[in-house]
Design a protein around this motif. Structure first.
Motif, PDB file in Angstrom:
ATOM      1  N   LEU A  89      11.486   2.604  13.477  1.00 42.78           N
ATOM      2  CA  LEU A  89      12.511   2.655  12.539  1.00 42.78           C
ATOM      3  C   LEU A  89      13.446   1.482  13.062  1.00 42.78           C
ATOM      4  CD1 LEU A  89      13.563   6.284  11.388  1.00 42.78           C
ATOM      5  CD2 LEU A  89      12.344   4.526  10.063  1.00 42.78           C
ATOM      6  N   GLN A  90      13.565   1.344  14.174  1.00 45.66           N
ATOM      7  CA  GLN A  90      14.468   0.244  14.740  1.00 45.66           C
ATOM      8  C   GLN A  90      13.707  -0.912  15.091  1.00 45.66           C
ATOM      9  OE1 GLN A  90      17.240   2.338  17.737  1.00 45.66           O
ATOM     10  NE2 GLN A  90      15.435   3.847  17.666  1.00 45.66           N
ATOM     11  N   ASP A  91      12.410  -1.239  14.707  1.00 47.05           N
ATOM     12  CA  ASP A  91      11.826  -2.387  15.038  1.00 47.05           C
ATOM     13  C   ASP A  91      12.457  -3.440  14.065  1.00 47.05           C
ATOM     14  OD1 ASP A  91       9.241  -4.018  13.968  1.00 47.05           O
ATOM     15  OD2 ASP A  91       9.111  -3.655  15.923  1.00 47.05           O
ATOM     16  N   ALA A  92      12.498  -4.619  14.605  1.00 43.89           N
ATOM     17  CA  ALA A  92      13.268  -5.916  14.217  1.00 43.89           C
ATOM     18  C   ALA A  92      12.396  -6.156  12.879  1.00 43.89           C
ATOM     19  CB  ALA A  92      13.413  -6.898  14.962  1.00 43.89           C
ATOM     20  N   ALA A  93      11.219  -6.277  12.874  1.00 41.26           N
ATOM     21  CA  ALA A  93      10.267  -7.002  12.063  1.00 41.26           C
ATOM     22  C   ALA A  93      10.548  -5.773  10.694  1.00 41.26           C
ATOM     23  CB  ALA A  93       8.753  -7.046  12.329  1.00 41.26           C
ATOM     24  N   LEU A  94      10.418  -4.689  10.838  1.00 42.37           N
ATOM     25  CA  LEU A  94      10.700  -3.614   9.785  1.00 42.37           C
ATOM     26  C   LEU A  94      12.086  -3.949   9.306  1.00 42.37           C
ATOM     27  CD1 LEU A  94      10.158  -1.281   8.051  1.00 42.37           C
ATOM     28  CD2 LEU A  94      11.042   0.099   9.721  1.00 42.37           C
ATOM     29  N   VAL A  95      13.095  -3.753  10.006  1.00 45.14           N
ATOM     30  CA  VAL A  95      14.249  -3.944   9.409  1.00 45.14           C
ATOM     31  C   VAL A  95      14.693  -5.154   8.566  1.00 45.14           C
ATOM     32  CG1 VAL A  95      16.817  -4.179  10.203  1.00 45.14           C
ATOM     33  CG2 VAL A  95      15.237  -2.483  11.356  1.00 45.14           C
ATOM     34  N   SER A  96      13.872  -6.457   8.877  1.00 47.79           N
ATOM     35  CA  SER A  96      14.169  -7.531   8.122  1.00 47.79           C
ATOM     36  C   SER A  96      13.511  -7.595   6.867  1.00 47.79           C
ATOM     37  CB  SER A  96      13.692  -8.691   9.454  1.00 47.79           C
ATOM     38  OG  SER A  96      12.042  -8.743   9.118  1.00 47.79           O
ATOM     39  N   ASP A  97      12.647  -6.657   6.816  1.00 46.09           N
ATOM     40  CA  ASP A  97      11.935  -6.351   5.599  1.00 46.09           C
ATOM     41  C   ASP A  97      12.549  -5.267   4.467  1.00 46.09           C
ATOM     42  OD1 ASP A  97       9.718  -7.374   3.782  1.00 46.09           O
ATOM     43  OD2 ASP A  97       8.878  -5.470   4.189  1.00 46.09           O
ATOM     44  N   LEU A  98      13.784  -4.791   4.893  1.00 49.16           N
ATOM     45  CA  LEU A  98      14.530  -3.875   4.112  1.00 49.16           C
ATOM     46  C   LEU A  98      15.522  -4.473   3.180  1.00 49.16           C
ATOM     47  CD1 LEU A  98      14.623  -0.967   6.876  1.00 49.16           C
ATOM     48  CD2 LEU A  98      13.132  -1.129   5.116  1.00 49.16           C
ATOM     49  N   ARG A  99      15.781  -3.904   2.107  1.00 47.20           N
ATOM     50  CA  ARG A  99      16.659  -4.347   1.282  1.00 47.20           C
ATOM     51  C   ARG A  99      18.079  -3.956   1.466  1.00 47.20           C
ATOM     52  NH1 ARG A  99      14.849  -3.786  -4.512  1.00 47.20           N
ATOM     53  NH2 ARG A  99      13.954  -5.744  -4.116  1.00 47.20           N
ATOM     54  N   ASP A 100      18.118  -2.731   2.185  1.00 48.25           N
ATOM     55  CA  ASP A 100      19.487  -2.332   2.512  1.00 48.25           C
ATOM     56  C   ASP A 100      19.139  -1.688   4.009  1.00 48.25           C
ATOM     57  OD1 ASP A 100      22.085  -1.457   2.565  1.00 48.25           O
ATOM     58  OD2 ASP A 100      21.947   0.279   1.075  1.00 48.25           O
TER      59      ASP A 100
END
Length: 208
Positions: A89-100
């Motif tokens: 949940l804190q992975d930068a790649a995931l966070v960059s792909d989230l709308r909010d």
């Protein structure tokens, strides 16, 4: 006073008319734990009891498992996240792909406006209704790679991470709503009640 309504878990997606169905949400088998269904029948409640807090027994919920409770006629996903889930949940790649990613839109109480969107990091708690057109997303625990661990809406392909945060480039406009909830003790989660000192009103959320 609480309403000790029983909880359920199943694998069928559905529409907003949740109480017209006999099954609700998805269960997937994680790499380290097999999902155990908590299947019990649903019964409509009268208007008074439907708005009371609901105590949910989470004592048998193992890491990587999800169960579904009913609160105010809505399916509520309760996911016991693994340490790997929390790290993801804190992975930068995931966070960059989230709308909010920072939960800026009012879809949760203030105590869930954090990276795990819950009162306690280990337990994800969200209303299981897609913010696009109201289908019930399916929990997919065994998806690998960048999409590992997610909710997938079977109707139009919207995707949410294991904190209920919506991905970019999908039809759903908002994160999954987080209901009022509090840990009563180590084995009981109460839906419909805030921690002491908080007064979040679920009716103020932007969309369900």
């Amino acid at each position: 006073m609480t309403d000790n309504s029983d909880t359920i878990e199943s694998t069928e997606p559905g529409r907003r008319d949740f109480l017209g169905m006999v099954t609700t949400a998805g269960v997937a088998v994680g790499a380290c734990a097999c999902a155990v269904p908590f299947v019990q029948s649903l019964a409509p409640q009268d208007s008074a009891s439907a708005h009371l807090p609901v105590d949910v027994d989470i004592s048998k919920l193992a890491p990587g498992q999800q169960m579904t409770a009913v609160w105010q006629g809505k399916p509520v996903f309760i996911l016991r996240r693994t340490p790997e889930d929390l790290k993801q949940l804190q992975d930068a790649a995931l966070v960059s792909d989230l709308r909010d990613p920072d939960s800026s839109v009012l879809q949760q109480p203030s105590y869930a406006k954090n990276w795990h969107r819950s009162a306690v990091p280990e337990y994800g708690v969200y209303v299981g209704v897609c913010t696009h057109l109201g289908c019930v997303p399916v929990y997919e625990a065994t998806v690998s790679g960048a999409n590992a661990g997610r909710y997938n809406c079977p109707c139009h392909g919207s995707k949410f991470d294991l904190a209920g945060r919506v991905r970019k480039s999908v039809p759903a406009p908002y994160n999954l709503p987080v209901p009022p909830h509090v840990m009563v003790n180590a084995t009981t989660l109460r839906l419909g009640e805030n921690p002491k000192g908080d007064n979040f009103d679920f009716s103020t959320i932007v969309q369900i």
